[in-house]
Design a protein around this motif. Structure first.
Motif, PDB file in Angstrom:
ATOM      1  N   ARG A  15       0.812  -1.219   0.000  1.00  0.00           N
ATOM      2  CA  ARG A  15       0.000   0.000   0.000  1.00  0.00           C
ATOM      3  C   ARG A  15       0.849   1.276   0.000  1.00  0.00           C
ATOM      4  O   ARG A  15       0.583   2.215  -0.744  1.00  0.00           O
ATOM      5  N   GLU A  16       1.861   1.340   0.831  1.00  0.00           N
ATOM      6  CA  GLU A  16       2.679   2.551   0.922  1.00  0.00           C
ATOM      7  C   GLU A  16       3.447   2.816  -0.373  1.00  0.00           C
ATOM      8  O   GLU A  16       3.622   3.962  -0.770  1.00  0.00           O
ATOM      9  N   ALA A  17       3.905   1.767  -1.020  1.00  0.00           N
ATOM     10  CA  ALA A  17       4.585   1.946  -2.308  1.00  0.00           C
ATOM     11  C   ALA A  17       3.611   2.510  -3.343  1.00  0.00           C
ATOM     12  O   ALA A  17       3.980   3.375  -4.142  1.00  0.00           O
ATOM     13  N   TYR A  18       2.379   2.033  -3.306  1.00  0.00           N
ATOM     14  CA  TYR A  18       1.365   2.549  -4.236  1.00  0.00           C
ATOM     15  C   TYR A  18       1.092   4.021  -3.926  1.00  0.00           C
ATOM     16  O   TYR A  18       0.945   4.844  -4.827  1.00  0.00           O
ATOM     17  N   ARG A  19       1.027   4.364  -2.634  1.00  0.00           N
ATOM     18  CA  ARG A  19       0.789   5.749  -2.234  1.00  0.00           C
ATOM     19  C   ARG A  19       1.927   6.649  -2.744  1.00  0.00           C
ATOM     20  O   ARG A  19       1.681   7.747  -3.245  1.00  0.00           O
ATOM     21  N   GLU A  20       3.147   6.181  -2.635  1.00  0.00           N
ATOM     22  CA  GLU A  20       4.291   6.961  -3.126  1.00  0.00           C
ATOM     23  C   GLU A  20       4.196   7.192  -4.629  1.00  0.00           C
ATOM     24  O   GLU A  20       4.486   8.287  -5.117  1.00  0.00           O
ATOM     25  N   HIS A  21       3.780   6.172  -5.362  1.00  0.00           N
ATOM     26  CA  HIS A  21       3.662   6.312  -6.817  1.00  0.00           C
ATOM     27  C   HIS A  21       2.572   7.319  -7.173  1.00  0.00           C
ATOM     28  O   HIS A  21       2.779   8.178  -8.045  1.00  0.00           O
ATOM     29  N   SER A  26       0.984  12.878  -8.808  1.00  0.00           N
ATOM     30  CA  SER A  26       0.350  14.138  -8.442  1.00  0.00           C
ATOM     31  C   SER A  26       1.340  15.294  -8.535  1.00  0.00           C
ATOM     32  O   SER A  26       1.028  16.353  -9.100  1.00  0.00           O
ATOM     33  N   VAL A  27       2.524  15.105  -7.996  1.00  0.00           N
ATOM     34  CA  VAL A  27       3.550  16.159  -8.000  1.00  0.00           C
ATOM     35  C   VAL A  27       3.938  16.539  -9.423  1.00  0.00           C
ATOM     36  O   VAL A  27       4.141  17.714  -9.735  1.00  0.00           O
ATOM     37  N   ARG A  28       4.010  15.537 -10.305  1.00  0.00           N
ATOM     38  CA  ARG A  28       4.404  15.807 -11.689  1.00  0.00           C
ATOM     39  C   ARG A  28       3.244  16.304 -12.545  1.00  0.00           C
ATOM     40  O   ARG A  28       3.417  16.574 -13.725  1.00  0.00           O
ATOM     41  N   GLY A  29       2.054  16.394 -11.960  1.00  0.00           N
ATOM     42  CA  GLY A  29       0.884  16.831 -12.709  1.00  0.00           C
ATOM     43  C   GLY A  29       0.357  15.768 -13.654  1.00  0.00           C
ATOM     44  O   GLY A  29      -0.332  16.072 -14.620  1.00  0.00           O
ATOM     45  N   GLU A  30       0.674  14.510 -13.367  1.00  0.00           N
ATOM     46  CA  GLU A  30       0.282  13.397 -14.237  1.00  0.00           C
ATOM     47  C   GLU A  30      -0.797  12.522 -13.615  1.00  0.00           C
ATOM     48  O   GLU A  30      -1.029  11.410 -14.069  1.00  0.00           O
ATOM     49  N   LEU A  31      -1.457  13.018 -12.584  1.00  0.00           N
ATOM     50  CA  LEU A  31      -2.496  12.248 -11.923  1.00  0.00           C
ATOM     51  C   LEU A  31      -3.782  12.369 -12.728  1.00  0.00           C
ATOM     52  O   LEU A  31      -4.629  13.221 -12.477  1.00  0.00           O
ATOM     53  N   THR A  32      -3.874  11.532 -13.749  1.00  0.00           N
ATOM     54  CA  THR A  32      -5.041  11.511 -14.634  1.00  0.00           C
ATOM     55  C   THR A  32      -5.694  10.139 -14.547  1.00  0.00           C
ATOM     56  O   THR A  32      -5.055   9.162 -14.138  1.00  0.00           O
ATOM     57  N   THR A  64      -8.357  -3.612  -5.899  1.00  0.00           N
ATOM     58  CA  THR A  64      -7.271  -2.722  -6.328  1.00  0.00           C
ATOM     59  C   THR A  64      -7.818  -1.334  -6.629  1.00  0.00           C
ATOM     60  O   THR A  64      -7.264  -0.327  -6.191  1.00  0.00           O
ATOM     61  N   ASP A  65      -8.907  -1.283  -7.379  1.00  0.00           N
ATOM     62  CA  ASP A  65      -9.526   0.008  -7.700  1.00  0.00           C
ATOM     63  C   ASP A  65      -9.920   0.751  -6.429  1.00  0.00           C
ATOM     64  O   ASP A  65      -9.739   1.965  -6.334  1.00  0.00           O
ATOM     65  N   SER A  66     -10.455   0.017  -5.459  1.00  0.00           N
ATOM     66  CA  SER A  66     -10.882   0.637  -4.215  1.00  0.00           C
ATOM     67  C   SER A  66      -9.695   1.200  -3.453  1.00  0.00           C
ATOM     68  O   SER A  66      -9.726   2.355  -2.995  1.00  0.00           O
ATOM     69  N   LEU A  67      -8.649   0.410  -3.318  1.00  0.00           N
ATOM     70  CA  LEU A  67      -7.464   0.859  -2.594  1.00  0.00           C
ATOM     71  C   LEU A  67      -6.818   2.068  -3.272  1.00  0.00           C
ATOM     72  O   LEU A  67      -6.544   3.089  -2.630  1.00  0.00           O
ATOM     73  N   ILE A  68      -6.600   1.966  -4.555  1.00  0.00           N
ATOM     74  CA  ILE A  68      -5.970   3.065  -5.281  1.00  0.00           C
ATOM     75  C   ILE A  68      -6.904   4.278  -5.309  1.00  0.00           C
ATOM     76  O   ILE A  68      -6.459   5.422  -5.201  1.00  0.00           O
ATOM     77  N   GLY A  69      -8.206   4.039  -5.404  1.00  0.00           N
ATOM     78  CA  GLY A  69      -9.179   5.134  -5.361  1.00  0.00           C
ATOM     79  C   GLY A  69      -9.122   5.891  -4.048  1.00  0.00           C
ATOM     80  O   GLY A  69      -9.193   7.125  -4.021  1.00  0.00           O
ATOM     81  N   GLU A  70      -8.978   5.144  -2.933  1.00  0.00           N
ATOM     82  CA  GLU A  70      -8.848   5.794  -1.624  1.00  0.00           C
ATOM     83  C   GLU A  70      -7.597   6.668  -1.573  1.00  0.00           C
ATOM     84  O   GLU A  70      -7.620   7.775  -1.044  1.00  0.00           O
ATOM     85  N   ILE A  71      -6.513   6.140  -2.098  1.00  0.00           N
ATOM     86  CA  ILE A  71      -5.262   6.908  -2.115  1.00  0.00           C
ATOM     87  C   ILE A  71      -5.426   8.155  -2.989  1.00  0.00           C
ATOM     88  O   ILE A  71      -4.986   9.246  -2.617  1.00  0.00           O
ATOM     89  N   GLU A  74      -6.946  11.132  -1.369  1.00  0.00           N
ATOM     90  CA  GLU A  74      -6.046  11.921  -0.537  1.00  0.00           C
ATOM     91  C   GLU A  74      -5.434  13.071  -1.334  1.00  0.00           C
ATOM     92  O   GLU A  74      -5.021  14.072  -0.769  1.00  0.00           O
ATOM     93  N   TYR A  75      -5.369  12.905  -2.633  1.00  0.00           N
ATOM     94  CA  TYR A  75      -4.806  13.934  -3.514  1.00  0.00           C
ATOM     95  C   TYR A  75      -5.916  14.667  -4.274  1.00  0.00           C
ATOM     96  O   TYR A  75      -5.692  15.243  -5.332  1.00  0.00           O
ATOM     97  N   GLU A  76      -7.133  14.616  -3.710  1.00  0.00           N
ATOM     98  CA  GLU A  76      -8.298  15.294  -4.269  1.00  0.00           C
ATOM     99  C   GLU A  76      -8.568  14.892  -5.709  1.00  0.00           C
ATOM    100  O   GLU A  76      -8.906  15.714  -6.555  1.00  0.00           O
ATOM    101  N   PHE A  77      -8.408  13.609  -5.965  1.00  0.00           N
ATOM    102  CA  PHE A  77      -8.666  13.052  -7.287  1.00  0.00           C
ATOM    103  C   PHE A  77      -9.690  11.959  -7.106  1.00  0.00           C
ATOM    104  O   PHE A  77      -9.502  11.048  -6.309  1.00  0.00           O
ATOM    105  N   ASP A  78     -10.803  12.045  -7.819  1.00  0.00           N
ATOM    106  CA  ASP A  78     -11.887  11.093  -7.646  1.00  0.00           C
ATOM    107  C   ASP A  78     -11.492   9.710  -8.120  1.00  0.00           C
ATOM    108  O   ASP A  78     -10.510   9.526  -8.832  1.00  0.00           O
ATOM    109  N   LYS A  79     -12.289   8.724  -7.764  1.00  0.00           N
ATOM    110  CA  LYS A  79     -12.007   7.342  -8.146  1.00  0.00           C
ATOM    111  C   LYS A  79     -11.944   7.223  -9.671  1.00  0.00           C
ATOM    112  O   LYS A  79     -12.876   7.584 -10.375  1.00  0.00           O
TER     113      LYS A  79
END
Length: 85
Positions: A15-21, A26-32, A64-71, A74-79
């Motif tokens: 989970r933490e590795a996924y959160r880091e990714h 998000s930082v690179r502006g690629e959270l699409t 997987t979708d649920s876990l990554i969606g929750e993460i 945290e970055y104000e990005f919907d599921k």
């Protein structure tokens, strides 16, 4: 079912590795949505054992979708799957 449970344990363990990714995206502006969906598919391919039934694969995909969606939230990005369709 044993194969599914094993895959879910791996999912939770990393989970933490996924959160880091997701944070890096998000930082690179690629959270699409497409980037996140591709990442979800990559995670599933890495942790899904060959013995998974089609039903267990769908459950793993949902977990997987649920876990990554929750993460992502945290970055104000919907599921992501809801955004794409």
């Amino acid at each position: 079912m044993k194969a599914y449970n094993s895959a879910v344990k791996k999912l939770k363990y990393h989970r933490e590795a996924y959160r880091e990714h997701i944070s890096l995206l998000s930082v690179r502006g690629e959270l699409t949505a497409p980037a996140v969906l591709a990442y979800c598919d990559k995670i599933i391919a890495a942790i899904a054992p060959d013995e998974l039934t089609a039903e267990d694969y769908k459950k793993l995909e949902a977990a997987t979708d649920s876990l990554i969606g929750e993460i992502c939230l945290e970055y104000e990005f919907d599921k992501p799957r809801k955004l794409v369709g």
